[in-house]
Scaffold this active site. Structure first.
Site, PDB file in Angstrom:
ATOM      1  N   TYR A 138       0.660  -1.064   0.083  1.00 25.19           N
ATOM      2  CA  TYR A 138      -0.114   0.083  -0.017  1.00 25.19           C
ATOM      3  C   TYR A 138       0.761   1.244   0.208  1.00 25.19           C
ATOM      4  CZ  TYR A 138      -3.045   3.538   1.741  1.00 25.19           C
ATOM      5  OH  TYR A 138      -3.605   4.731   1.923  1.00 25.19           O
ATOM      6  N   LYS A 142       1.203   3.884  -3.016  1.00 28.62           N
ATOM      7  CA  LYS A 142       0.809   5.067  -2.998  1.00 28.62           C
ATOM      8  C   LYS A 142       1.816   6.182  -3.298  1.00 28.62           C
ATOM      9  CE  LYS A 142      -2.776   6.351  -1.629  1.00 28.62           C
ATOM     10  NZ  LYS A 142      -4.046   6.889  -2.439  1.00 28.62           N
TER      11      LYS A 142
END
Length: 345
Positions: A138, A142
């Protein structure tokens, strides 16, 4: 001025709050999500998988501003391809469509984890470099997506900026607070991890929405916002388990007593991740038990919000204490049985 605004991931907690606010302001709003179930009559709902480049191109036709909120929040070390496909490839598809349709404005909902390396961050500002080590798919994805967005800004017709919230909570939360309540109701939240001496930032949902609205409004030629990232929080750092305790005390549950050493919590999280990986990896079912989240609990990570105040003309309006009260009140309104005994002072 009324604008055509498309919000990706508009069916989730943050996305729905964004849809509601922009629609309430009188804009023509398109809610784009893999779920297209309508929840208000003055909004256009579109079923959209942002991994589909052609579908993204079609959905963004005629749009003035994009609020790119869709992402796959998954901090376990599995399902890596899925996470990158949504968080990076999906973002690249949005950027391509912005160029093709000459869309003037793009606000990207990023994450404060972009600069987190598992070590203390105290009053960190936007001069902090991106994390140079891998924390979780994640966070890694990002970071890559935010870099693309900020480099993209101003190279064509689109001005873009990135908003970096941290630990979002509030009325309508379907992830963070519900996971806490599941644990406390099951009697699994009686101890803190570590010494409760490390401070974290939290962000009440309406404060985040205010910042996004301000950013979208200020993405005009000559604005300092183009190509910039902004930390958005309540600006009231608090120990993670102190925040949790305030929340559960509001519901009448007893305070958190004792502690679990970091090494033990981290080991349990590592074992849980390993078991989950053997099962193929589950998405959106973390409940706080990942190595990434355990590290968060035992390090300082709070941020300076002066840049957002200066450039965006934004300030958090709802305090942390008021945000907790509003969150609990909304939860109890929907599920009265959540509150036990008399509300704690």
């Amino acid at each position: 001025m009324k604008k055509n605004i498309l919000i990706t991931g508009g069916q989730g907690f943050v996305g729905r709050a964004l849809v509601d606010r922009f629609a309430d302001l009188g804009h023509a709003v398109t809610c784009a999500d893999i779920n297209d179930k309508p929840f208000r009559g003055d909004v256009r709902f579109v079923k959209l998988d942002i991994r589909d480049k052609a579908a993204v191109h079609a959905a963004l036709a005629g749009i003035d501003s994009v609020i790119h909120n869709a992402s796959l929040v998954h901090t376990k070390h599995n399902r890596v391809e899925d996470v990158w496909a949504v968080n990076l490839t999906g973002t690249e598809n949005i950027l391509a469509a912005c160029t093709a349709h000459r869309i003037p404005r793009l606000v990207y909902i990023s994450s404060a984890s972009a600069v987190y390396e598992g070590k203390d961050i105290e009053n960190g500002d936007e001069t902090l470099p991106y994390s140079s080590i891998s924390q979780a798919p994640y966070a890694d994805s990002k970071i890559a997506a935010e870099k693309r967005v900020l480099a993209f800004s101003g190279t064509g017709p689109t001005l873009a900026c990135a908003i970096r919230p941290h630990v979002i909570f509030g009325a309508g939360d379907n992830r963070f607070v519900p996971a806490i309540l599941d644990k406390v109701k099951a009697g699994k939240l009686k101890r803190a991890v570590g010494n409760r001496d490390k401070l974290s930032d939290f962000t009440y949902i309406s404060n985040l929405v205010d910042a996004v609205v301000a950013a979208e409004d200020r993405l005009v030629p000559g604005s300092p916002a183009g190509g910039q990232a902004y930390f958005i929080t309540n600006g009231e750092p608090m120990a993670f388990f102190d925040f949790i305790e305030k929340l559960i005390l509001e519901l009448g549950y007893p305070p958190i007593r004792g502690k679990v050493p970091y090494w033990l919590a981290y080991g349990v999280a590592a074992a849980a991740e390993a078991l989950d990986t053997l099962k193929g990896g589950t998405l959106n079912a973390e409940n706080g038990l990942t190595r990434f989240s355990v590290r968060y609990m035992v390090t300082h990570h709070y941020y300076n919000i002066a840049k957002a105040k200066r450039d965006l003309g934004w300030t958090p309006k709802v305090s942390l204490a008021e945000g907790i009260r509003l969150t609990v009140d909304e939860l109890v309104r929907r599920q009265p049985a959540l509150r036990i005994g008399t509300r704690a002072a």
